[in-house]
Scaffold this motif. Sequence first.
Motif, PDB file in Angstrom:
ATOM      1  N   LEU A 141      -0.347  -2.247   4.204  1.00  0.00           N
ATOM      2  CA  LEU A 141      -1.448  -3.216   3.582  1.00  0.00           C
ATOM      3  C   LEU A 141      -0.034  -3.720   2.569  1.00  0.00           C
ATOM      4  CD1 LEU A 141      -4.578  -2.136   1.551  1.00  0.00           C
ATOM      5  CD2 LEU A 141      -4.715  -3.758   3.824  1.00  0.00           C
TER       6      LEU A 141
ATOM      7  N   LEU B 160      -0.537  -7.524   0.445  1.00  0.00           N
ATOM      8  CA  LEU B 160      -1.547  -7.763   0.256  1.00  0.00           C
ATOM      9  C   LEU B 160      -0.866  -9.473  -0.712  1.00  0.00           C
ATOM     10  CD1 LEU B 160      -4.869  -5.416  -1.275  1.00  0.00           C
ATOM     11  CD2 LEU B 160      -4.181  -6.333   1.015  1.00  0.00           C
TER      12      LEU B 160
ATOM     13  N   ASP C 116      -4.478  -9.877   3.411  1.00  0.00           N
ATOM     14  CA  ASP C 116      -3.818  -9.419   3.995  1.00  0.00           C
ATOM     15  C   ASP C 116      -3.284 -10.155   4.917  1.00  0.00           C
ATOM     16  OD1 ASP C 116      -2.887  -7.036   5.042  1.00  0.00           O
ATOM     17  OD2 ASP C 116      -5.042  -6.678   5.890  1.00  0.00           O
TER      18      ASP C 116
ATOM     19  N   LYS D 201      -1.174  -8.793   7.060  1.00  0.00           N
ATOM     20  CA  LYS D 201      -0.880  -7.882   8.317  1.00  0.00           C
ATOM     21  C   LYS D 201       0.414  -7.358   8.710  1.00  0.00           C
ATOM     22  CE  LYS D 201      -5.094  -9.205   8.999  1.00  0.00           C
ATOM     23  NZ  LYS D 201      -6.673  -7.802   9.045  1.00  0.00           N
TER      24      LYS D 201
ATOM     25  N   ASP E  78       1.187  -1.271  -0.195  1.00  0.00           N
ATOM     26  CA  ASP E  78       0.398   0.152   0.036  1.00  0.00           C
ATOM     27  C   ASP E  78       0.564   1.412   0.111  1.00  0.00           C
ATOM     28  OD1 ASP E  78      -0.828   1.975   2.826  1.00  0.00           O
ATOM     29  OD2 ASP E  78       0.623   0.351   2.577  1.00  0.00           O
TER      30      ASP E  78
ATOM     31  N   LEU F 161     -10.970 -10.980  -0.423  1.00  0.00           N
ATOM     32  CA  LEU F 161     -10.051 -10.191   0.810  1.00  0.00           C
ATOM     33  C   LEU F 161      -9.947 -11.132   2.188  1.00  0.00           C
ATOM     34  CD1 LEU F 161      -7.857  -8.808   1.087  1.00  0.00           C
ATOM     35  CD2 LEU F 161      -9.096  -6.866   2.061  1.00  0.00           C
TER      36      LEU F 161
ATOM     37  N   TRP G 205      -7.205 -12.998  -2.329  1.00  0.00           N
ATOM     38  CA  TRP G 205      -6.779 -11.957  -1.590  1.00  0.00           C
ATOM     39  C   TRP G 205      -6.797 -12.058  -0.266  1.00  0.00           C
ATOM     40  CZ3 TRP G 205      -3.167  -9.438  -4.467  1.00  0.00           C
ATOM     41  CH2 TRP G 205      -3.141  -9.231  -6.118  1.00  0.00           C
TER      42      TRP G 205
END
Length: 284
Positions: free
Chosen positions: A11, A13, A22, A24, A4, A283, A20
Amino acid sequence: VVVDIDEGLRLALHFDGKSWKDLKAGGSSSFWWVHGTSDADVWMVGEDGRITHYDGQSFVEHQSGTTATLWGLMAFSPTDVWAVGGMVGGPSTTPDDVILHYDGSVWSPVVLPGAPKNRAHFKVWGTSSDDLFVVGEAGVIWHKKGAEWVLESDPPVSTGTITTVHGCSATDVWAVGGRDLLRYDGAAWTRLERTLTNDVNGVYCSPGGVGIVGMGGLKQRFDGSAWTDDFTADPHGDLHAVWRDDTGAYWAVGGDFIASPKPGAKRNGIVTRYGAGTVSTTLE
């Protein structure tokens, strides 16, 4: 992996072919670029000199030694990684001309020859650490040939900032920025005459073709002999980067990456794909 560039939301991803996820990544500084050598060796860089490594299971933050935004990186092996950056439009007192190298233990700054240019570096690409290109503000192009760094943008080849560089080989390298499309044939850089509806931000070269993307949905493909302009096709938002996968499909990402954040309002993000198959919007 897509990283991101948003305020307040970090993010990382990952797409497994179906959905998708995430990962983390956490942290307080946004990411700008990602590259790696395998699923267990992925690097991400971003604001405030952030360098983060992902081993397939967890994230580890590295000390970069700079407060500059790191805009690009390239990994040749787990012990041979390059990152570049700088502060766009900043005064001469800000950290610029940033090139860092990782040897498997520490990140070390590169001192370029001559007087400081005071320019942010945006992307790095090469066939090896002995044949490396770095591009950035004011059309700067550095070329590492063995142990020597050569400035190949004096006189300038572009009309402005160069945002991305990528190649298929040592004799087929492309760079873009503003309304410039540049190509290196192993001996010299040439500015190509090509109609660009908006500023171009990203370029990717693979044996099957070249893709470029940019502002306002600029999307063009080159198959080695002719260009195809996909500008009228969705999406029409700003695109930042492009990549071509093993199936021949092009992927592009972008969104409101130059818009100022607004309290309580999320900025739009784009992931788009050209080729057989579809892009999942799931997601996890």
